[in-house]
Motif scaffolding. Structure first.
Motif: not given
Length: 93
Positions: A11-12, A14-16, A18-19
């Motif tokens: 999740l981390f 994927i978040a990075v 996407l950012l």
């Protein structure tokens, strides 16, 4: 415990990802919005200036006294028999 940690890592990640993917686009969008606001303000100013110039044009076309004043002030025209006097400002010492 390990599957929760692995899931949090993914999740981390994927978040990075996407950012990293969308932040430059968002920054560009903000820049374009700011530029759009500036251009809209310029358009407003130009509309006002255009209105004022249109009013002055009407006045020039319809008011002979105003026409004479403009030709005298801007073009230096004088009537026959008048003597033009030009004032030259003194230089400061």
């Amino acid at each position: 415990m390990l599957p929760i940690l692995r899931r949090a890592f993914w999740l981390f990640g994927i978040a990075v990802f996407l950012l990293v993917m969308f932040l430059p686009g968002y920054s560009k969008l903000q820049e374009l919005r700011d530029k759009n606001r500036e251009l809209e303000a310029d358009i407003k100013k130009l509309h006002i200036e255009n209105t004022l110039l249109a009013e002055e044009l009407k006045k020039i076309e319809s008011d002979p006294v105003y026409q004479e004043r403009i030709t005298r002030e801007k073009m230096g025209v004088v009537r026959k028999g008048e003597i033009p006097i030009k004032l030259i400002p003194e230089k400061k010492r």
